[in-house]
Design a protein around this motif. Structure first.
Motif, short mmCIF file in Angstrom:
data_model
loop_
_atom_site.label_atom_id
_atom_site.label_comp_id
_atom_site.label_asym_id
_atom_site.label_seq_id
_atom_site.Cartn_x
_atom_site.Cartn_y
_atom_site.Cartn_z
N GLN A 160 0.82 -1.21 0.00
CA GLN A 160 0.00 0.00 0.00
C GLN A 160 0.86 1.27 0.00
O GLN A 160 0.54 2.24 -0.69
N ILE A 161 1.97 1.25 0.74
CA ILE A 161 2.83 2.44 0.80
C ILE A 161 3.89 2.43 -0.30
O ILE A 161 4.73 3.33 -0.37
N SER A 162 3.84 1.41 -1.16
CA SER A 162 4.82 1.26 -2.25
C SER A 162 6.25 1.33 -1.71
O SER A 162 7.09 2.08 -2.21
N PHE A 163 6.49 0.52 -0.67
CA PHE A 163 7.79 0.52 -0.01
C PHE A 163 8.89 0.15 -0.99
O PHE A 163 8.84 -0.88 -1.64
N GLY A 164 9.88 1.04 -1.13
CA GLY A 164 10.93 0.85 -2.11
C GLY A 164 12.32 0.81 -1.51
O GLY A 164 12.50 0.92 -0.30
N GLN A 165 13.31 0.69 -2.38
CA GLN A 165 14.69 0.48 -1.93
C GLN A 165 15.28 1.69 -1.21
O GLN A 165 16.30 1.56 -0.52
N LEU A 209 13.23 -10.30 8.11
CA LEU A 209 14.58 -10.66 7.64
C LEU A 209 14.80 -10.16 6.21
O LEU A 209 15.88 -9.65 5.88
N LYS A 210 13.79 -10.29 5.38
CA LYS A 210 13.92 -9.86 3.98
C LYS A 210 14.09 -8.35 3.87
O LYS A 210 14.82 -7.86 3.00
N LEU A 211 13.45 -7.60 4.75
CA LEU A 211 13.58 -6.14 4.73
C LEU A 211 15.00 -5.70 5.09
O LEU A 211 15.46 -4.64 4.67
N GLY A 212 15.69 -6.50 5.87
CA GLY A 212 17.09 -6.25 6.20
C GLY A 212 17.33 -4.89 6.83
O GLY A 212 16.60 -4.47 7.74
N GLU A 213 18.33 -4.19 6.35
CA GLU A 213 18.72 -2.91 6.94
C GLU A 213 17.73 -1.79 6.66
O GLU A 213 17.85 -0.70 7.20
N GLN A 214 16.73 -2.07 5.82
CA GLN A 214 15.69 -1.07 5.57
C GLN A 214 14.63 -1.07 6.67
O GLN A 214 13.70 -0.26 6.63
N CYS A 215 14.77 -1.96 7.63
CA CYS A 215 13.78 -2.08 8.71
C CYS A 215 14.47 -2.01 10.07
O CYS A 215 15.46 -2.70 10.30
N THR A 216 13.94 -1.17 10.94
CA THR A 216 14.31 -1.18 12.35
C THR A 216 13.11 -1.72 13.11
O THR A 216 12.13 -1.01 13.32
N ALA A 217 13.18 -3.01 13.44
CA ALA A 217 12.11 -3.63 14.22
C ALA A 217 12.50 -3.57 15.69
O ALA A 217 13.56 -4.05 16.08
N LEU A 218 11.66 -2.97 16.50
CA LEU A 218 11.92 -2.86 17.93
C LEU A 218 11.34 -4.07 18.66
O LEU A 218 10.44 -4.74 18.15
N ARG A 219 11.87 -4.33 19.83
CA ARG A 219 11.39 -5.47 20.62
C ARG A 219 10.21 -5.03 21.47
O ARG A 219 10.26 -4.02 22.16
N GLY A 220 9.13 -5.82 21.42
CA GLY A 220 7.98 -5.58 22.29
C GLY A 220 7.92 -6.61 23.39
O GLY A 220 8.67 -7.59 23.40
N ASN A 221 7.02 -6.41 24.34
CA ASN A 221 6.93 -7.34 25.46
C ASN A 221 6.54 -8.74 24.99
O ASN A 221 7.04 -9.75 25.51
#
Length: 230
Positions: free
Chosen positions: A21-26, A54-66
């Motif tokens: 939907q957001i047309s997430f690009g490189q 994992l596929k998003l790699g360095e384009q993603c900052t996933a934070l840890r939730g409880n």
């Protein structure tokens, strides 16, 4: 562009649809505010969520939730048992571990545990404004906090929601936005079912109930302020 996505809660279908939907690009980057795992109802797909991140790699900052933290602790606890003890182990309180076991080997589950523990508790970003990201509560970068502060919040939670962190705009998940109507602030879109911000405009809450039936996954673009729902 920089995007912020709220709690995913096992729903890889909505996460994938949001990225389309957001047309997430490189050249884009996304911050995901924790609780990648647990819940999700009939759409629950924790392996899919894991592989997408994992596929998003360095384009993603996933934070840890409880919920992520609890899952990692359970995987560690289960892995430490002997084969004879595992059948009588108390089941994990959510659906994630059972669903993961169906598709991942013990070695892959161990890798998932390490992946979760590698996720940061908080992040910051400076564009035209200064931003902070965490699952439950953010903190001034120069202050040390225990993990539980970022994962669950603490006694200061109500004050944080109303006042935020001076000099920063904070993005958090954790608390469903449907529960925030008593706080001074506004829903960005549908009352009780959309992204919420406080009266000061420096705290945005992004958990729109993706883990529950009828809930939505929320996303916001930092540069434009545009909001998206799936």
């Amino acid at each position: 562009m920089h995007y912020v996505i709220g709690d995913v809660h096992n729903n890889n279908r909505k996460l994938q649809n949001m990225l389309k939907q957001i047309s997430f690009g490189q050249d884009d980057h996304v911050y995901i505010l924790g609780d990648l795992f647990d819940r999700g109802g009939d759409d629950a797909d924790p392996v899919g969520v894991y592989l997408t991140i994992l596929k998003l790699g360095e384009q993603c900052t996933a934070l840890r939730g409880n919920h992520d933290h609890w899952l990692a602790d359970y995987i560690h606890q289960y892995d430490s048992l002997s084969e004879g003890e595992k059948p009588s182990c108390t089941p994990y309180m959510y659906n994630s571990f059972y669903l993961l076991q169906q598709r991942l080997t013990p070695a892959e589950l161990h890798q998932l545990e390490e992946f979760i523990r590698s996720l940061p508790l908080h992040a910051e970003l400076e564009l035209d404004k200064k931003y902070l990201f965490a699952h439950a509560m953010t903190s001034s970068p120069d202050k040390w906090r225990k993990a539980g502060y970022f994962l669950m919040g603490d006694w200061y939670y109500d004050q944080f929601v109303m006042e935020g962190i001076p000099g920063y705009i904070s993005f958090c998940g954790h608390e469903p936005t449907s529960n925030l109507s008593a706080f001074p602030g506004d829903y960005c879109d549908e009352q009780g079912a959309s992204i919420w911000h406080n009266a000061a405009g420096n705290v945005y809450m992004m958990d729109c109930g993706c883990g529950f039936t009828g809930g939505r996954l929320a996303c916001m673009c930092l540069e434009t302020g545009e909001r998206f729902y799936e």
